[in-house]
Design a protein around this motif. Structure first.
Motif, mmCIF file in Angstrom:
data_model
loop_
_atom_site.group_PDB
_atom_site.id
_atom_site.type_symbol
_atom_site.label_atom_id
_atom_site.label_comp_id
_atom_site.label_asym_id
_atom_site.label_seq_id
_atom_site.Cartn_x
_atom_site.Cartn_y
_atom_site.Cartn_z
ATOM 1 N N LEU A 104 1.251 -1.403 0.209
ATOM 2 C CA LEU A 104 0.123 0.158 -0.259
ATOM 3 C C LEU A 104 1.521 1.535 -0.723
ATOM 4 O O LEU A 104 0.938 2.246 -0.524
ATOM 5 C CB LEU A 104 -0.607 -0.296 1.220
ATOM 6 C CG LEU A 104 -1.988 -0.734 1.543
ATOM 7 C CD1 LEU A 104 -2.938 -1.004 2.790
ATOM 8 C CD2 LEU A 104 -2.781 -0.726 -0.105
ATOM 9 N N ILE A 123 -6.563 -2.123 6.325
ATOM 10 C CA ILE A 123 -6.557 -0.755 5.880
ATOM 11 C C ILE A 123 -6.742 0.380 6.003
ATOM 12 O O ILE A 123 -5.943 1.347 6.035
ATOM 13 C CB ILE A 123 -7.387 -1.230 4.477
ATOM 14 C CG1 ILE A 123 -6.726 -1.922 3.712
ATOM 15 C CG2 ILE A 123 -7.579 0.284 3.456
ATOM 16 C CD1 ILE A 123 -8.094 -2.408 1.883
ATOM 17 N N SER A 149 -3.456 0.805 8.380
ATOM 18 C CA SER A 149 -2.815 1.275 7.260
ATOM 19 C C SER A 149 -2.722 2.835 6.336
ATOM 20 O O SER A 149 -1.523 3.224 6.311
ATOM 21 C CB SER A 149 -2.748 0.197 5.894
ATOM 22 O OG SER A 149 -2.523 -0.744 6.482
#
Length: 495
Positions: A95, A218, A221
């Motif tokens: 990512l 996510i 993150s």
């Protein structure tokens, strides 16, 4: 480094395929903050000295030992709950790679070199973090040299295939559609392994649902990426202010200062060695989770650790120096982005893969000293090939020969070197110690690479590539010394 015969252990095809994928994930971004970025800056009229300064972005991977212990100790929220510690960090890193490269795409005009540097540093940081997690996992999965040879070859196949694909693809797209499209294309390609990792089976029993772990990971993150970007920007601002205060500019020759800095690590380590060797297992620095893994290297090898570090610093120095100015040299001779892109395509890919395959195969059959010596010789001749290229009339065949020699030498040297470093590691600290050794191996070369523009201004391209090749050959002088080294027996330390 024993040379006694032993049965060859071959890892399964699934594990080999996994490390092709992980190598691919880490290899795609590398050229985008190094060689491709140097060409992009050249196209925008940035001078060689400043381009040399940008080579210091590649210094970041050499300091990965500073945060590698965090990857051994902490989990990424959400991701680790389902996919485990190592895969969790790999997914976070992907990512980070995607967002950083996308930012580089939308600032591809390079109107602010400070902004370009910021996103290049972030791309280097997340690429390095992915490598730390993947290397730790590799050493855990394949603890012997016989297992390491094939799995290292698989990893480097993926890595070098991705590097060549990124370099060739980016240049071909940049030549027709511009740098923004080139960086966006590679950003998307670098992100492709992420959904494949998401689809893999869970590693943690009772780790919860896949989609809950994904959403949670996510969300966590995004926060981690934002904090990392803010901290990097703040540090970068301070470094630029310090450079202005010190009077460093594109006219500054920093070679002497860099050479002085290169000597400091060896002086410091030599002074510390007597205390480290006498330390009992209860000493705080041997028990410390922060510095203990690194102290262990010097405790086990003693003065031999200094010889090891000199050797690993020299072994890839020529390749790192050549990487910094090879593309500006080729461009200055008269080759176009399309010609360079074609050479970085099939020619570089096939040559690199052949070198990696041969290196991986030889590590399972030859004594380590022989494979290291062969790798250094072939890497040096690859660097000398650029001197030959500079004195030939521009033509595709000339470019292909020089590219093939360079990539084949780098491939075989890279494969045998990774196996050598892996065998130095104490299995108790796989992530931290491999990060330190592989990071230190490129610390001094990348420090000097930052002064490459200044060096070229004094000795010219011929002198620069002659020096890079000679430095690769100099590593051979240490092979007889390191080949006889054995680590100190453990003293049953309890950490």
């Amino acid at each position: 480094m024993t040379e006694a015969a032993a049965p060859v252990v071959r890892p399964g095809l699934g594990r080999m395929a996994l490390y092709v994928l992980l190598g691919f994930s880490a290899g795609l971004p590398f050229y985008m903050f190094s060689t491709v970025l140097a060409l992009r800056l050249t196209e925008h009229g940035v001078g060689l000295v400043v381009i040399g300064f940008f080579a210091w972005v590649t210094l970041l991977p050499t300091f990965k030992f500073l945060w590698a212990p965090l990857l051994d100790r902490f989990d990424v929220p959400g991701f680790a709950r389902f996919w485990g510690k190592r895969r969790g960090w790999i997914m976070l890193s992907q990512l980070g790679i995607f967002t950083s490269m996308t930012a580089m795409a939308f600032t591809a005009a390079d109107r602010s070199l400070a902004v370009t540097a910021l996103f290049a540093v972030l791309l280097a940081f997340w690429t390095t973090t992915l490598e730390v997690a993947a290397d730790a996992w590799r050493i855990e999965l394949a603890p012997t040299q016989d297992e390491q040879g094939p799995i290292v070859a698989a990893n480097l196949w993926g890595y070098r295939t991705a590097m060549v694909a990124a370099g060739s693809g980016a240049l071909l797209v940049a030549g027709s559609a511009g740098w923004t499209d080139a960086y966006l294309l590679i950003a998307v390609a670098a992100f492709l392994p992420f959904p494949l990792l998401v689809a893999m089976r869970p590693e943690v029993e009772g780790g919860g649902g896949r989609w809950v772990a994904l959403v949670t990971g996510i969300a966590a993150s995004i926060g981690i990426l934002a904090v990392t970007a803010a901290v990097t920007a703040a540090i970068g601002w301070g470094v630029l202010d310090l450079a202005v205060w010190a009077g460093i500019s594109e006219k500054t020759n920093v070679t002497r200062a860099v050479l002085g800095v290169c000597l400091l690590p060896f002086i410091i380590m030599a002074l510390m060695l007597p205390k480290i060797r006498r330390a009992p297992p209860t000493a705080w620095f041997r028990k410390s989770p922060a510095v203990g893994p690194y102290i262990d290297i010097f405790w086990r090898y003693g003065l031999g650790a200094l010889a090891i570090l000199v050797f690993v610093s020299l072994y890839r120095m020529g390749d790192v120096l050549a990487l910094t100015l090879s593309k500006p040299l080729v461009k200055s001779v008269g080759y176009t982005l399309f010609q360079i892109g074609r050479a970085d395509g099939a020619v570089a890919l096939l040559s690199s893969m052949a070198g990696v395959a041969l290196g991986g195969w030889l590590t399972t059959r030859w004594p380590q000293a022989w494979t290291l010596t062969l790798g250094a010789i072939l890497a040096a001749f690859g660097n000398f090939g650029f001197i030959w290229l500079a004195h030939q009339a521009p033509g595709d065949v000339v470019l292909y020969i020089a590219t093939a020699a360079d990539q084949f030498g780098n491939g075989i040297a890279g494969a045998v070197f990774v196996v050598y470093l892996s065998m130095l590691v104490n299995p108790r600290y796989p992530g931290a110690q491999y990060a330190f050794l592989s990071g230190f191996a490129f610390l001094l070369p990348r420090l000097l690479a930052g002064a490459s523009g200044s060096m070229q201004g004094v000795i010219g391209y011929d002198g620069f590539f002659l020096l890079s090749g000679v430095l690769s050959l100099a590593a051979i002088l240490f092979v007889p010394i390191i080949g006889r080294m054995q680590p100190r027996a453990p003293d049953h330390e309890t950490i």
